[in-house]
Motif scaffolding. Structure first.
Motif, short mmCIF file in Angstrom:
data_model
loop_
_atom_site.label_atom_id
_atom_site.label_comp_id
_atom_site.label_asym_id
_atom_site.label_seq_id
_atom_site.Cartn_x
_atom_site.Cartn_y
_atom_site.Cartn_z
N ALA A 26 0.71 -1.21 -0.02
CA ALA A 26 0.11 -0.24 -0.07
C ALA A 26 0.91 1.19 -0.10
N ALA A 27 0.40 2.24 -0.45
CA ALA A 27 1.14 3.49 -0.54
C ALA A 27 1.03 4.11 0.92
N PRO A 28 1.96 4.92 1.42
CA PRO A 28 1.97 5.54 2.70
C PRO A 28 0.86 6.31 2.81
N GLY A 29 0.37 6.62 4.07
CA GLY A 29 -0.60 7.68 4.67
C GLY A 29 -2.19 7.32 4.35
N GLY A 30 -2.21 5.96 4.34
CA GLY A 30 -3.53 5.43 4.25
C GLY A 30 -4.39 5.96 5.68
N PRO A 31 -5.71 5.53 5.69
CA PRO A 31 -6.39 5.87 7.04
C PRO A 31 -5.89 4.87 8.27
N ALA A 32 -6.13 5.44 9.40
CA ALA A 32 -5.68 4.41 10.61
C ALA A 32 -6.48 3.18 10.50
N PHE A 33 -5.85 2.38 11.05
CA PHE A 33 -6.40 0.83 11.58
C PHE A 33 -7.66 1.09 12.47
N ARG A 34 -8.66 0.45 12.07
CA ARG A 34 -9.88 0.99 12.91
C ARG A 34 -9.93 -0.07 14.04
N ARG A 292 -6.36 -2.86 6.42
CA ARG A 292 -7.45 -1.93 6.01
C ARG A 292 -8.51 -2.78 5.17
N ALA A 293 -8.19 -3.80 4.66
CA ALA A 293 -9.33 -4.74 3.87
C ALA A 293 -10.07 -5.18 5.26
N LEU A 294 -9.26 -5.98 6.28
CA LEU A 294 -10.29 -6.47 7.26
C LEU A 294 -10.87 -5.46 7.90
N ASP A 295 -10.45 -4.26 8.29
CA ASP A 295 -11.57 -3.10 8.62
C ASP A 295 -12.85 -2.96 7.80
N ALA A 296 -12.58 -3.22 6.46
CA ALA A 296 -13.77 -3.01 5.46
C ALA A 296 -14.73 -4.13 5.40
#
Length: 390
Positions: A26-34, A292-296
């Motif tokens: 992934a590119a840097p700077g994505g959303p925080a893990f939820r 992030r996929a898991l968060d979604a």
């Protein structure tokens, strides 16, 4: 397309290998893990021009060491620092460790809250080899103060000196009860198994893991308000599943299982593990996309990204497991996070060329090499030093 290499195999032969060039990070700077708290245990970068031979004081490349922590933060991870991945008890002396804690905390403060972004190991490794129980407490207290003063979260690391001094579970309780009563903010308790450090055999006062677990759980339950979480590195999936179900509400289990982490983090319909993992040092960009996929709710996407990293992790953490740091640093060199493949205490020599060649293959297969040409060039240079033509 990147030119093929000739790589050594376990059979003692050379086989051609053509890199895939497939990068999945992934590119840097994505959303925080939820939904999961994820710490990447970070390695240190040795100064390649210093005398980092065995027995010498650790000399670090501070710019590269701290830049790597920013790399991990940029992908959404908190950093676990000054722990076994950073070669505690394997070359990183207390002087360098204390400086690492202070510098990493100062860098974390430029990003956000150091207590949330950084957890640092506090142990007893500076105080000699033969300590009384009282001296173990004093040694822990000194290192805890260093971490707390920096603003980072404390990780109470398992202590070789306590393992040597304790005559039974009552001595472990005496030490940890004292420490947990005096910490300023909740800490992480670290149970490191003997596969990672043979000197820690019988920790918590018993070689029977079930008896040791009862002592551990009793401690956590009595001090639940002082325990942020527990980090368990026993490489025993079933034990971890049972343990996390028994923890008090609000106490996290941070998996340290570098063999079974995808399924433990995914969890089941009742419980899941958070993470504090050495393998995240090497796979952070891919692991960030997976979390992030898991968060979604995309478990298929999570599995697809992490599954190819497991063969690499099992290879890096193969026995003797405590030498996994060599592979972690090797991959940091291949991916351009440091200029040289060199380590504190000369630990770059702890794994064979064949082992490293397989790590290169597996990292490429897992989509972990952002610049295939640069990684191949470095692999080719290492082969040339070893007298292997490409």
């Amino acid at each position: 397309m990147t030119a093929r290499l000739l790589l050594p195999t376990a059979a003692g032969t050379l086989e051609p290998y053509e890199p895939t060039g497939n990068y999945l990070g992934a590119a840097p700077g994505g959303p925080a893990f939820r939904d999961r708290t994820a710490y990447a245990a970070a390695h240190v970068v040795a100064d390649p021009l210093a005398d980092n031979t065995p027995g010498r004081p650790a000399a670090l490349d501070w710019d590269a060491t701290l830049a790597f922590r920013h790399h991990l933060w940029s992908h959404g991870f908190a950093v676990a620092d000054a722990m076994d991945t950073a070669q505690r008890n394997m070359g990183l002396d207390w002087s360098a460790t204390a400086e690492l804690i202070r510098r990493s905390a100062a860098e974390a403060a430029t990003v956000g809250d150091p207590y949330a972004l950084l957890a640092c190991g506090a142990g007893t490794d500076h105080a000699g080899t033969r300590l009384s129980i009282e001296q173990v407490v004093e040694a822990y207290t000194e290192q805890i103060a260093t971490v707390e003063e920096s603003g980072a979260k404390v990780v109470l690391m398992a202590s070789r000196q306590l393992a040597a001094a304790a005559s039974g579970s009552q001595d472990y309780r005496r030490v940890y009860d004292t420490l947990l009563r005096q910490v300023r903010r909740p800490v992480v308790l670290h149970w490191l198994g003997e596969v990672f450090d043979p000197a820690l055999a019988g920790y918590w006062g018993s070689a029977d893991v079930h008896a040791a677990t009862e002592v551990f759980l009793e401690l956590v339950r009595e001090h639940a308000d002082r325990v942020d979480g527990v980090k368990v590195s026993l490489l025993d999936r079933e034990h971890e599943i049972r343990l996390r179900a028994e923890l008090p509400p609000g106490v996290r289990l941070y998996t340290g299982d570098d063999f079974h982490y995808p399924e433990l983090i995914r969890g089941d319909d009742r419980h899941f593990s958070h993470a504090l993992l050495g393998i995240f040092d090497a796979i952070a960009p891919v692991a960030a996309g997976a979390l992030r996929a898991l968060d979604a709710g995309d478990t298929a996407g999570y599995d697809a990204l992490l599954a190819p990293t497991v063969p690499l992790s099992r290879h890096l953490f193969a026995a003797p497991t405590y030498h996994y740091k060599t592979g972690i640093v090797f991959l940091a060199w291949l991916t351009g996070h440091q200029s040289a493949f060199t380590m504190v205490a000369g630990a770059q020599s702890a794994r064979s060329l064949t082992h490293l060649a397989e790590a290169y293959r597996l990292a490429d297969a897992a989509g972990l090499l952002p610049d295939a040409d640069a990684a191949a060039a470095r692999m080719r240079a290492l082969l040339a030093v070893a007298g292997v033509g490409a």
